[in-house]
Design an enzyme around this catalytic site. Structure first.
Site, PDB file in Angstrom:
ATOM      1  N   GLY A 156      -8.974   3.199   5.705  1.00 24.00           N
ATOM      2  CA  GLY A 156      -9.504   1.801   5.352  1.00 24.00           C
ATOM      3  C   GLY A 156      -7.534   1.108   4.604  1.00 24.00           C
ATOM      4  N   VAL A 157      -7.286   1.181   3.933  1.00 22.29           N
ATOM      5  CA  VAL A 157      -5.801   0.197   3.339  1.00 22.29           C
ATOM      6  C   VAL A 157      -5.431  -0.266   4.612  1.00 22.29           C
ATOM      7  CG1 VAL A 157      -5.247  -0.296   2.042  1.00 22.29           C
ATOM      8  CG2 VAL A 157      -6.853   0.487   0.960  1.00 22.29           C
ATOM      9  N   GLY A 158      -4.782   1.219   5.018  1.00 20.05           N
ATOM     10  CA  GLY A 158      -4.068   0.705   6.017  1.00 20.05           C
ATOM     11  C   GLY A 158      -4.504  -0.354   6.844  1.00 20.05           C
TER      12      GLY A 158
ATOM     13  N   GLU B  68       9.655   2.049  10.358  1.00 19.49           N
ATOM     14  CA  GLU B  68      10.686   3.450  10.592  1.00 19.49           C
ATOM     15  C   GLU B  68      10.075   4.196  10.275  1.00 19.49           C
ATOM     16  OE1 GLU B  68      12.445   6.674   8.695  1.00 19.49           O
ATOM     17  OE2 GLU B  68      12.418   5.327   7.033  1.00 19.49           O
TER      18      GLU B  68
ATOM     19  N   LYS C 184       1.034  -1.049  -0.033  1.00 25.15           N
ATOM     20  CA  LYS C 184      -0.135   0.121   0.344  1.00 25.15           C
ATOM     21  C   LYS C 184       1.082   1.028  -0.114  1.00 25.15           C
ATOM     22  CE  LYS C 184      -1.405   2.671   2.750  1.00 25.15           C
ATOM     23  NZ  LYS C 184      -1.811   4.336   2.363  1.00 25.15           N
TER      24      LYS C 184
ATOM     25  N   GLU D 218       9.051  17.648  14.437  1.00 28.34           N
ATOM     26  CA  GLU D 218      10.069  16.959  13.314  1.00 28.34           C
ATOM     27  C   GLU D 218       8.985  18.169  12.217  1.00 28.34           C
ATOM     28  OE1 GLU D 218      10.275  13.493   9.850  1.00 28.34           O
ATOM     29  OE2 GLU D 218       8.928  13.662  10.979  1.00 28.34           O
TER      30      GLU D 218
ATOM     31  N   GLY E 104      -4.877   3.308  -1.333  1.00 24.58           N
ATOM     32  CA  GLY E 104      -6.037   3.384  -0.314  1.00 24.58           C
ATOM     33  C   GLY E 104      -5.161   4.431   0.614  1.00 24.58           C
ATOM     34  N   ASP E 105      -5.879   4.685   1.725  1.00 19.55           N
ATOM     35  CA  ASP E 105      -5.632   6.012   2.862  1.00 19.55           C
ATOM     36  C   ASP E 105      -5.338   4.303   3.759  1.00 19.55           C
ATOM     37  OD1 ASP E 105      -7.587   5.071   3.516  1.00 19.55           O
ATOM     38  OD2 ASP E 105      -8.774   6.842   3.011  1.00 19.55           O
TER      39      ASP E 105
ATOM     40  N   CYS F 197      13.740  11.648   6.836  1.00 24.07           N
ATOM     41  CA  CYS F 197      13.197  11.524   8.098  1.00 24.07           C
ATOM     42  C   CYS F 197      14.196  11.988   8.810  1.00 24.07           C
ATOM     43  CB  CYS F 197      12.590  10.075   8.275  1.00 24.07           C
ATOM     44  SG  CYS F 197      13.286   8.423   6.910  1.00 24.07           S
TER      45      CYS F 197
END
Length: 476
Positions: free
Chosen positions: A205-207, A245, A170, A379, A201-202, A279
């Site tokens: 939803g998918v995550g 990560e 994803k 950050e 997906g977002d 990052c």
């Protein structure tokens, strides 16, 4: 063929189970540049079933078969190199030369490194009177970010292939087009059906569906610490392995024996690389009080030399940041820095002059930053540098470690042995001496709230393996 409104599941491009589309916004124009399908839990179920069915056969492939498959993927990737670079410029605003020479090339580098790693890796070895065996963990869910898309996709896909795992990817919904091309690469390379699957997906939803799915054995996630916490919570009920990560707020210690001009110029460039959207960017520059004023002057001058403009302009050094939400977050933090008393010596709030459209940020340097300020602790993920002073080396190390993050650190010195002594005291997963050298053979990952586990080479491969002990059984 445009596959952006389809998913790649079980070796074929398929329509989503439920029609739901999302505009992909070009950050240079603020206009839609494509539409992608957004998946649901039903699409995840379908992809997981395909990966689960493919795992028994793929996990039994030989080392040589997997090396050859990685080689085929690498060759297919080369054939689409220009398409990938163009997609990165379009959807994330990466300056064209940077997209080609820095972003896209990382995919080839990780694939090559994993082939070398796989040739040398020991999957079984004797220990005492027993046999220790390493084998693929199973079906893995890969959730990747928008800021270094191909770096993170290949840093996860390559070790998963090497371990004999099957997977569902994803990518970020903010910059998904490069991942669609990567799926076409996997198809062209002849990856067996079900081994690699793509569902756009977002996170909600998918995550979440991937993280909580009972038939997924591991989640590998790269993104914000906030989202990483949500992934871990969603994964907890199924007791799957979670590899993360996450964010960073890396300190760059400029020791008094460093070449100050070179160290400051290099530090500014590395902080602003990828428009500050890395990052591991060195966003806190720590300078001895005797050299502080000169360092501030040098940093301001260096920042003023960064030309902000259209990503397809060869004179541009910094394109836009990736989205309106990112732009607004950065502007808010710059304004907070001003309110809390930091001194703007370059850049500041608002867009650069002459750029009234697009998510362009002024390259900003703050001086007189103290450890309690928001910009010294949060950050920013944009081209914003904080310069802080220290009196002693011990104080510099203490300041560097005074963060909830621990992804990276930097040390500038003309004395390599001394620099390494200081590096040993920094609580971070990677410490760069004098420059941010990309080494795909070195471990990459973080301490503290920067995550857990490591990526790249054998360190990344280990994350996708289970360890089995086969004990006893000697004749007699």
């Amino acid at each position: 063929m445009d596959n952006s409104q389809k998913f790649y599941i079980d070796g074929a491009w398929v329509d989503p189970m439920e029609p739901n589309m999302l505009d992909v916004i070009n950050p240079a124009t603020e206009e839609p540049c494509a539409r992608v399908a957004i998946g649901s839990a039903a699409d995840v179920d379908k992809a997981v079933a395909a990966a689960r069915a493919a795992f028994p056969a793929f996990s039994r492939t030989t080392r040589q078969e997997r090396i050859e498959l990685l080689g085929s993927i690498r060759e297919a990737y080369k054939a689409r190199y220009a398409d990938i670079a163009a997609a990165l410029t379009l959807e994330m605003g990466a300056q064209a030369g940077f997209a080609e020479k820095m972003q896209t090339v990382t995919g080839l580098v990780h694939l090559k490194q994993m082939m070398k790693t796989l040739e040398e890796f020991e999957f079984s070895y004797p220990r005492g009177g027993s046999l220790v065996v390493k084998e693929g963990i199973g079906v893995v869910g890969l959730i990747t970010p928008w800021n270094w898309p191909l770096n993170q996709i290949t840093a996860k896909v390559a070790p998963a292939i090497a371990a004999g795992c099957t997977m569902i990817l994803k990518p970020s919904e903010i910059a998904p087009l490069n991942a669609v091309i990567f799926a076409e690469v996997m198809d062209a390379a002849g990856v067996p059906k079900g081994v690699f699957n793509l569902v756009n997906g977002d996170g909600a939803g998918v995550g979440t569906a991937l993280s909580s799915h009972p038939d997924i054995d591991m989640i590998s996630f790269t993104g914000s610490t906030r989202a990483g916490v949500q992934v871990a919570k969603a994964a907890a009920d199924s007791v799957k392995r979670v590899h993360q990560e996450l964010g960073g707020k890396s300190a760059n210690i400029v020791l008094p024996d460093a070449d100050l001009d070179a160290a400051v110029k290099r530090g500014v460039a590395e902080c602003f690389s990828n428009v500050g959207q890395s990052c591991n960017a060195p966003t806190r520059m720590l300078v001895h009080s005797d050299q502080y004023d000169r360092a501030v002057e040098l940093a301001a001058r260096a920042a003023d030399g960064f030309v902000v403009g259209a990503p397809d302009d060869e004179n541009t050094k910094l394109g836009p940041v990736v989205s309106e939400a990112q732009f607004n977050k950065i502007q808010g933090l710059i304004e907070t820095g001003v309110k809390e008393g930091a001194k703007v010596v370059a850049g500041g709030p608002g867009r650069p002059e002459g750029l009234d459209r697009g998510y362009y940020v002024r390259p900003t340097v703050f001086a007189d930053v103290t450890r309690d300020m928001t910009i010294a602790r949060e950050e920013v993920f944009g081209p914003v540098l904080c310069i802080m002073r220290y009196e002693t080396e011990e104080q510099a190390v203490e300041l560097a470690n005074d963060s909830e993050y621990g992804l990276a650190g930097y040390v500038q010195s003309e004395d390599l042995d001394h620099a390494r002594e200081v590096a040993m005291k920094i609580r971070a997963g990677t410490v760069y001496i004098n420059e941010n050298t990309f080494d795909p053979a070195a471990p990459f990952g973080g301490y503290k709230k920067s995550g857990n586990g490591r990526e790249f080479a054998e360190f990344g491969l280990e994350e996708y393996l289970e360890t089995k002990g086969i004990v006893g059984g000697r004749p007699g």
